[in-house]
Every structure is written in structure tokens, then in C-alpha cells.
Design a protein around this motif. Structure first.
Motif, PDB file in Angstrom:
ATOM      1  N   LEU A 187       0.835  -1.207   0.000  1.00 45.14           N
ATOM      2  CA  LEU A 187       0.000   0.000   0.000  1.00 45.14           C
ATOM      3  C   LEU A 187       0.869   1.256   0.000  1.00 45.14           C
ATOM      4  O   LEU A 187       1.842   1.348   0.746  1.00 45.14           O
ATOM      5  CB  LEU A 187      -0.910   0.014   1.226  1.00 45.14           C
ATOM      6  N   TRP A 244      -4.659   6.518  -3.394  1.00 52.39           N
ATOM      7  CA  TRP A 244      -4.248   5.249  -2.797  1.00 52.39           C
ATOM      8  C   TRP A 244      -3.983   4.215  -3.894  1.00 52.39           C
ATOM      9  O   TRP A 244      -4.796   4.043  -4.798  1.00 52.39           O
ATOM     10  CB  TRP A 244      -5.323   4.708  -1.863  1.00 52.39           C
ATOM     11  N   ARG A 245      -2.848   3.543  -3.793  1.00 58.75           N
ATOM     12  CA  ARG A 245      -2.483   2.499  -4.740  1.00 58.75           C
ATOM     13  C   ARG A 245      -1.924   1.302  -3.969  1.00 58.75           C
ATOM     14  O   ARG A 245      -1.381   1.454  -2.886  1.00 58.75           O
ATOM     15  CB  ARG A 245      -1.433   2.978  -5.749  1.00 58.75           C
ATOM     16  N   MET A 246      -2.050   0.133  -4.560  1.00 51.89           N
ATOM     17  CA  MET A 246      -1.478  -1.079  -3.961  1.00 51.89           C
ATOM     18  C   MET A 246      -0.765  -1.873  -5.043  1.00 51.89           C
ATOM     19  O   MET A 246      -1.358  -2.224  -6.066  1.00 51.89           O
ATOM     20  CB  MET A 246      -2.569  -1.946  -3.337  1.00 51.89           C
ATOM     21  N   LEU A 278      -3.340  -1.800  -8.083  1.00 49.99           N
ATOM     22  CA  LEU A 278      -4.758  -1.691  -7.754  1.00 49.99           C
ATOM     23  C   LEU A 278      -5.036  -0.289  -7.209  1.00 49.99           C
ATOM     24  O   LEU A 278      -4.368   0.165  -6.291  1.00 49.99           O
ATOM     25  CB  LEU A 278      -5.124  -2.742  -6.703  1.00 49.99           C
ATOM     26  N   LEU A 330      -7.179   2.190  -5.045  1.00 50.96           N
ATOM     27  CA  LEU A 330      -8.025   2.008  -3.867  1.00 50.96           C
ATOM     28  C   LEU A 330      -8.790   3.268  -3.471  1.00 50.96           C
ATOM     29  O   LEU A 330      -9.431   3.285  -2.425  1.00 50.96           O
ATOM     30  CB  LEU A 330      -7.177   1.522  -2.689  1.00 50.96           C
ATOM     31  N   VAL A 369     -11.220   8.255   0.926  1.00 45.42           N
ATOM     32  CA  VAL A 369     -10.845   6.964   1.504  1.00 45.42           C
ATOM     33  C   VAL A 369      -9.764   7.260   2.536  1.00 45.42           C
ATOM     34  O   VAL A 369      -8.674   7.719   2.188  1.00 45.42           O
ATOM     35  CB  VAL A 369     -10.319   5.990   0.434  1.00 45.42           C
ATOM     36  N   ALA A 372      -8.117   2.603   3.564  1.00 42.95           N
ATOM     37  CA  ALA A 372      -7.171   2.091   2.573  1.00 42.95           C
ATOM     38  C   ALA A 372      -6.491   0.823   3.075  1.00 42.95           C
ATOM     39  O   ALA A 372      -6.283  -0.133   2.316  1.00 42.95           O
ATOM     40  CB  ALA A 372      -6.135   3.156   2.241  1.00 42.95           C
ATOM     41  N   LEU A 379      -8.925  -2.020   2.726  1.00 44.96           N
ATOM     42  CA  LEU A 379      -9.001  -2.459   1.332  1.00 44.96           C
ATOM     43  C   LEU A 379      -7.769  -3.262   0.938  1.00 44.96           C
ATOM     44  O   LEU A 379      -7.864  -4.259   0.211  1.00 44.96           O
ATOM     45  CB  LEU A 379      -9.167  -1.247   0.409  1.00 44.96           C
ATOM     46  N   ARG A 380      -6.599  -2.831   1.414  1.00 45.43           N
ATOM     47  CA  ARG A 380      -5.370  -3.583   1.162  1.00 45.43           C
ATOM     48  C   ARG A 380      -5.455  -4.982   1.762  1.00 45.43           C
ATOM     49  O   ARG A 380      -5.118  -5.981   1.111  1.00 45.43           O
ATOM     50  CB  ARG A 380      -4.171  -2.840   1.761  1.00 45.43           C
ATOM     51  N   ALA A 387      -7.685  -7.194  -0.244  1.00 43.27           N
ATOM     52  CA  ALA A 387      -7.015  -7.626  -1.475  1.00 43.27           C
ATOM     53  C   ALA A 387      -6.004  -8.723  -1.190  1.00 43.27           C
ATOM     54  O   ALA A 387      -5.896  -9.696  -1.938  1.00 43.27           O
ATOM     55  CB  ALA A 387      -6.340  -6.432  -2.144  1.00 43.27           C
ATOM     56  N   ARG A 424     -12.298  -6.726  -8.699  1.00 46.35           N
ATOM     57  CA  ARG A 424     -12.804  -5.348  -8.725  1.00 46.35           C
ATOM     58  C   ARG A 424     -13.518  -5.059 -10.038  1.00 46.35           C
ATOM     59  O   ARG A 424     -14.602  -4.472 -10.064  1.00 46.35           O
ATOM     60  CB  ARG A 424     -11.628  -4.389  -8.523  1.00 46.35           C
TER      61      ARG A 424
END
Length: 200
Positions: A54, A66-68, A79, A81, A87, A92, A95-96, A99, A113
């Protein structure tokens, strides 16, 4: 000031480019809302890592995304987020974690998703013409221009007139069969068969 904080001193890699780390990647730390709010955008995007793939992408325009990062099938994937603060940091992380649980099960969270978004579109009354045009835009790059024009012409002539305004989730097999029979009646048997391959 942020420049004198303990947290910021831990980001020394972003200035010095120590080791093999890219200059715009900040070394992993545990993020906090205070830190996220204080960090200012620069000339290049900055990645604030939180752990488990994350990170928060801070763009030069000030957006906080937000990215993962994760790996699936031997490939690195990304991904999205959501956007901070819509968020939250807590959201976040949740959500991580969701995932990562899917990865443990052998599922690609990105594909999950996309499938959920497609299902939501099916339920929200999206018309078949909207879905068909989205499909066409995705596919047209794989076709010669002349063939793409032919496909769009067939959709507009044969399908949109009868089914285009119908919510795609509500189209019945009988409605689809009626549209295909209408194509067959004018002698375009091959077109009727090809129409079954379209997103109806």
C-alpha cells in the motif's frame, strides 16, 4: 515544521537517492493522517509507502491517490483504492487487507474489482447501447479501421434500434431472438450469427 520532524528525516532517500531507490520514492514508513496532510506536492509524483504494497501517490497537482502494488501470476500489478481523504488511511488499509486475503485464496483482486464494477453496471439500468459502445471502444484498436466501421454500422443498424435503450440486465432471450430473426428475414444470415458475439 515537517522538515524537522522525525518522520521527515526518515524520508532522506527521497532527497539523496541513496542506494538504488528512485528519487521520487519515499522509503517505507508507517503513515499517519498528520503526515499525509503535511507532505506537500513537488515537481514529480511522490510515493508514500505504508506497508503490504500500500502506498499513497502524491501528484504534483496535490492529488493523494491510494495504490497497492501486488504480484499475481508472476506479474506485478497495480490496484487503485481511492482518493484521500474520501478513503481514509484506515479505509485504505482495510481495502489492502481485503485484497491480500484474495491473493491468499489464489484470486486476482484487480479482476475481482472489475467484475464487481461490471455487475454493478448491469444492475444500475445501464442501457445495452452504452455497454455495446464501451465494448466497441475496447475492441476497435485490435481491428482494421474498415472492419471496425462495419461492426459499428451493424450494431447501429441491427441492434440499437430495437434493444439500444433497454437496460442490459433486463433484455430477455426472446427479445434478443426477435432482433436476430429480423436480421435473418432480410437474408443476412451471417450477420445474425455474428451479432451473437456482440455484448448483448
Amino acid at each position: 515544521m515537517l522538515f524537522h520532524s522525525v518522520d521527515f528525516r526518515r524520508f532522506v532517500g527521497v532527497v539523496s537517492g541513496v542506494g538504488r531507490r528512485r528519487r521520487w520514492e519515499i522509503p517505507p514508513v508507517t503513515l499517519s493522517d498528520t503526515l499525509i496532510r503535511k507532505v506537500k506536492p513537488g515537481a514529480k509524483p511522490v510515493k508514500l509507502f505504508d506497508g503490504g504494497g500500500l502506498y499513497l501517490l502524491l501528484t504534483p497537482t496535490g492529488s493523494r491517490l491510494w495504490r497497492m502494488k501486488y504480484r499475481f501470476g508472476g506479474k506485478e500489478k497495480l490496484l487503485a483504492l481511492g482518493v484521500y481523504p474520501a478513503v481514509s488511511l484506515k479505509g485504505a488499509r482495510e481495502l489492502r487487507d481485503d485484497a491480500r486475503r484474495e491473493l491468499v485464496k489464489g484470486n486476482d483482486p484487480g479482476e475481482i474489482r472489475r467484475a464487481r464494477k461490471a455487475a454493478a453496471r448491469m444492475q444500475d439500468g445501464t442501457t445495452s447501447e452504452v455497454v455495446a459502445r464501451e465494448w466497441f471502444e475496447l475492441m476497435r484498436g485490435k481491428w482494421e479501421a474498415e472492419y471496425a466501421d462495419l461492426i459499428l454500422h451493424r450494431l447501429e443498424r441491427d441492434m440499437f434500434s430495437s434493444l439500444g435503450r433497454r437496460p442490459i440486465a433486463e433484455i430477455t432471450p426472446l427479445e434478443l431472438l426477435t432482433a436476430l430473426r429480423r436480421i435473418e428475414r432480410r437474408g443476412a444470415i451471417d450477420t445474425a450469427h455474428r451479432s451473437l458475439q456482440k455484448p448483448f
